[in-house]
Write a protein that holds these residues in place. Structure first.
Motif, mmCIF file in Angstrom:
data_model
loop_
_atom_site.group_PDB
_atom_site.id
_atom_site.type_symbol
_atom_site.label_atom_id
_atom_site.label_comp_id
_atom_site.label_asym_id
_atom_site.label_seq_id
_atom_site.Cartn_x
_atom_site.Cartn_y
_atom_site.Cartn_z
ATOM 1 N N LEU A 4 -29.056 -1.319 12.937
ATOM 2 C CA LEU A 4 -29.065 -2.767 12.792
ATOM 3 C C LEU A 4 -27.906 -3.347 13.605
ATOM 4 O O LEU A 4 -26.776 -2.856 13.526
ATOM 5 N N LEU A 5 -28.167 -4.382 14.391
ATOM 6 C CA LEU A 5 -27.125 -5.050 15.166
ATOM 7 C C LEU A 5 -26.618 -6.254 14.383
ATOM 8 O O LEU A 5 -27.393 -7.143 14.032
ATOM 9 N N LEU A 6 -25.334 -6.276 14.119
ATOM 10 C CA LEU A 6 -24.692 -7.372 13.386
ATOM 11 C C LEU A 6 -23.835 -8.150 14.380
ATOM 12 O O LEU A 6 -22.929 -7.588 14.988
ATOM 13 N N ARG A 7 -24.114 -9.417 14.538
ATOM 14 C CA ARG A 7 -23.409 -10.230 15.534
ATOM 15 C C ARG A 7 -22.247 -10.992 14.890
ATOM 16 O O ARG A 7 -22.463 -11.775 13.978
ATOM 17 N N SER A 8 -21.037 -10.775 15.407
ATOM 18 C CA SER A 8 -19.886 -11.542 14.923
ATOM 19 C C SER A 8 -19.942 -12.933 15.542
ATOM 20 O O SER A 8 -20.620 -13.156 16.557
ATOM 21 N N SER A 9 -19.224 -13.876 14.950
ATOM 22 C CA SER A 9 -19.213 -15.233 15.500
ATOM 23 C C SER A 9 -18.608 -15.241 16.905
ATOM 24 O O SER A 9 -19.038 -16.006 17.773
ATOM 25 N N ALA A 10 -17.629 -14.382 17.150
ATOM 26 C CA ALA A 10 -17.018 -14.301 18.481
ATOM 27 C C ALA A 10 -18.036 -13.802 19.509
ATOM 28 O O ALA A 10 -18.080 -14.288 20.647
ATOM 29 N N PHE A 11 -18.875 -12.847 19.106
ATOM 30 C CA PHE A 11 -19.913 -12.341 20.009
ATOM 31 C C PHE A 11 -20.913 -13.444 20.345
ATOM 32 O O PHE A 11 -21.283 -13.625 21.504
ATOM 33 N N VAL A 12 -21.343 -14.191 19.333
ATOM 34 C CA VAL A 12 -22.324 -15.266 19.541
ATOM 35 C C VAL A 12 -21.758 -16.323 20.487
ATOM 36 O O VAL A 12 -22.431 -16.767 21.419
ATOM 37 N N ARG A 13 -20.489 -16.713 20.276
ATOM 38 C CA ARG A 13 -19.847 -17.696 21.155
ATOM 39 C C ARG A 13 -19.789 -17.177 22.594
ATOM 40 O O ARG A 13 -20.103 -17.894 23.544
ATOM 41 N N SER A 14 -19.365 -15.929 22.742
ATOM 42 C CA SER A 14 -19.261 -15.333 24.082
ATOM 43 C C SER A 14 -20.616 -15.266 24.764
ATOM 44 O O SER A 14 -20.736 -15.552 25.951
ATOM 45 N N ALA A 15 -21.645 -14.866 24.011
ATOM 46 C CA ALA A 15 -22.990 -14.746 24.581
ATOM 47 C C ALA A 15 -23.505 -16.102 25.051
ATOM 48 O O ALA A 15 -24.067 -16.214 26.147
ATOM 49 N N HIS A 22 -24.423 -17.981 33.434
ATOM 50 C CA HIS A 22 -25.244 -17.068 34.233
ATOM 51 C C HIS A 22 -26.571 -16.830 33.512
ATOM 52 O O HIS A 22 -26.740 -15.814 32.833
ATOM 53 N N PRO A 23 -27.533 -17.731 33.647
ATOM 54 C CA PRO A 23 -28.809 -17.614 32.924
ATOM 55 C C PRO A 23 -29.552 -16.295 33.147
ATOM 56 O O PRO A 23 -30.225 -15.807 32.251
ATOM 57 N N LEU A 24 -29.412 -15.714 34.322
ATOM 58 C CA LEU A 24 -30.097 -14.449 34.600
ATOM 59 C C LEU A 24 -29.522 -13.283 33.790
ATOM 60 O O LEU A 24 -30.184 -12.261 33.626
ATOM 61 N N ALA A 25 -28.319 -13.434 33.273
ATOM 62 C CA ALA A 25 -27.682 -12.374 32.487
ATOM 63 C C ALA A 25 -28.364 -12.188 31.139
ATOM 64 O O ALA A 25 -28.227 -11.132 30.508
ATOM 65 N N SER A 26 -29.109 -13.179 30.678
ATOM 66 C CA SER A 26 -29.740 -13.078 29.353
ATOM 67 C C SER A 26 -30.734 -11.927 29.291
ATOM 68 O O SER A 26 -30.833 -11.239 28.278
ATOM 69 N N TYR A 64 -24.132 -5.380 35.591
ATOM 70 C CA TYR A 64 -23.135 -4.997 36.595
ATOM 71 C C TYR A 64 -21.694 -5.129 36.089
ATOM 72 O O TYR A 64 -20.940 -4.171 36.082
ATOM 73 N N ASP A 65 -21.292 -6.306 35.662
ATOM 74 C CA ASP A 65 -19.906 -6.510 35.214
ATOM 75 C C ASP A 65 -19.860 -7.102 33.805
ATOM 76 O O ASP A 65 -18.928 -7.805 33.455
ATOM 77 N N LEU A 66 -20.855 -6.825 33.001
ATOM 78 C CA LEU A 66 -20.926 -7.372 31.649
ATOM 79 C C LEU A 66 -20.746 -6.242 30.643
ATOM 80 O O LEU A 66 -21.425 -5.218 30.740
ATOM 81 N N ARG A 67 -19.826 -6.415 29.708
ATOM 82 C CA ARG A 67 -19.531 -5.383 28.712
ATOM 83 C C ARG A 67 -19.709 -5.927 27.301
ATOM 84 O O ARG A 67 -19.367 -7.072 27.018
ATOM 85 N N ILE A 68 -20.207 -5.064 26.413
ATOM 86 C CA ILE A 68 -20.323 -5.374 24.984
ATOM 87 C C ILE A 68 -19.317 -4.487 24.264
ATOM 88 O O ILE A 68 -19.307 -3.270 24.454
ATOM 89 N N VAL A 69 -18.469 -5.095 23.434
ATOM 90 C CA VAL A 69 -17.520 -4.336 22.618
ATOM 91 C C VAL A 69 -18.052 -4.348 21.197
ATOM 92 O O VAL A 69 -18.427 -5.404 20.673
ATOM 93 N N PHE A 70 -18.079 -3.163 20.560
ATOM 94 C CA PHE A 70 -18.664 -3.050 19.221
ATOM 95 C C PHE A 70 -17.992 -1.957 18.402
ATOM 96 O O PHE A 70 -17.197 -1.168 18.926
ATOM 97 N N LYS A 71 -18.317 -1.940 17.098
ATOM 98 C CA LYS A 71 -17.867 -0.902 16.177
ATOM 99 C C LYS A 71 -19.053 -0.411 15.377
ATOM 100 O O LYS A 71 -19.975 -1.169 15.098
ATOM 101 N N LEU A 84 -18.714 -7.140 18.554
ATOM 102 C CA LEU A 84 -17.450 -7.875 18.461
ATOM 103 C C LEU A 84 -17.315 -8.963 19.523
ATOM 104 O O LEU A 84 -16.937 -10.085 19.227
ATOM 105 N N THR A 85 -17.571 -8.606 20.769
ATOM 106 C CA THR A 85 -17.426 -9.576 21.843
ATOM 107 C C THR A 85 -18.246 -9.150 23.052
ATOM 108 O O THR A 85 -18.739 -8.030 23.115
ATOM 109 N N LEU A 86 -18.336 -10.050 23.984
ATOM 110 C CA LEU A 86 -19.109 -9.840 25.205
ATOM 111 C C LEU A 86 -18.389 -10.537 26.332
ATOM 112 O O LEU A 86 -17.855 -11.631 26.144
ATOM 113 N N GLY A 87 -18.341 -9.920 27.468
ATOM 114 C CA GLY A 87 -17.715 -10.565 28.611
ATOM 115 C C GLY A 87 -17.629 -9.630 29.796
ATOM 116 O O GLY A 87 -18.135 -8.508 29.761
ATOM 117 N N THR A 88 -16.978 -10.102 30.838
ATOM 118 C CA THR A 88 -16.788 -9.268 32.021
ATOM 119 C C THR A 88 -15.767 -8.191 31.684
ATOM 120 O O THR A 88 -15.043 -8.284 30.683
#
Length: 93
Positions: A4-15, A22-26, A64-71, A84-88
């Protein structure tokens, strides 16, 4: 084993911010999240442990340069993944 994927509020904001910029990143993000839920150590994700301030967390590639941080967490008696978060690479490390 599907997790199960649980999205933190920080992840949702970053996404939202990344997709707006970058609409193509979706599509890459959606694909990576589906793969992460199904097999978090799939070679395409390049999943790895983090060190330093982020020790105890993991990261995977979502393009390419997009990372997902999770636990990995326990959620309602089963194993889940807390996003946890998403970004370059520069933004999340």
């Amino acid at each position: 084993m599907t997790r199960l994927l649980l999205r933190s509020s920080a992840f949702v904001r970053s996404a939202k911010k990344i997709i707006k910029k970058h609409p193509l990143a979706s599509q890459d993000l959606q694909s990576a999240l589906e793969l992460l839920a199904a097999d978090c150590f799939h070679p395409r994700l390049k999943t790895h442990k983090l060190k330093g301030e982020l020790e105890g967390s993991w990261a995977c590639s979502a393009g390419y340069d997009l990372r997902i941080v999770f636990k990995f967490v326990e959620y309602e008696g089963s194993e889940g993944i807390l996003l946890l978060t998403l970004g370059t690479h520069e933004e999340v490390y």
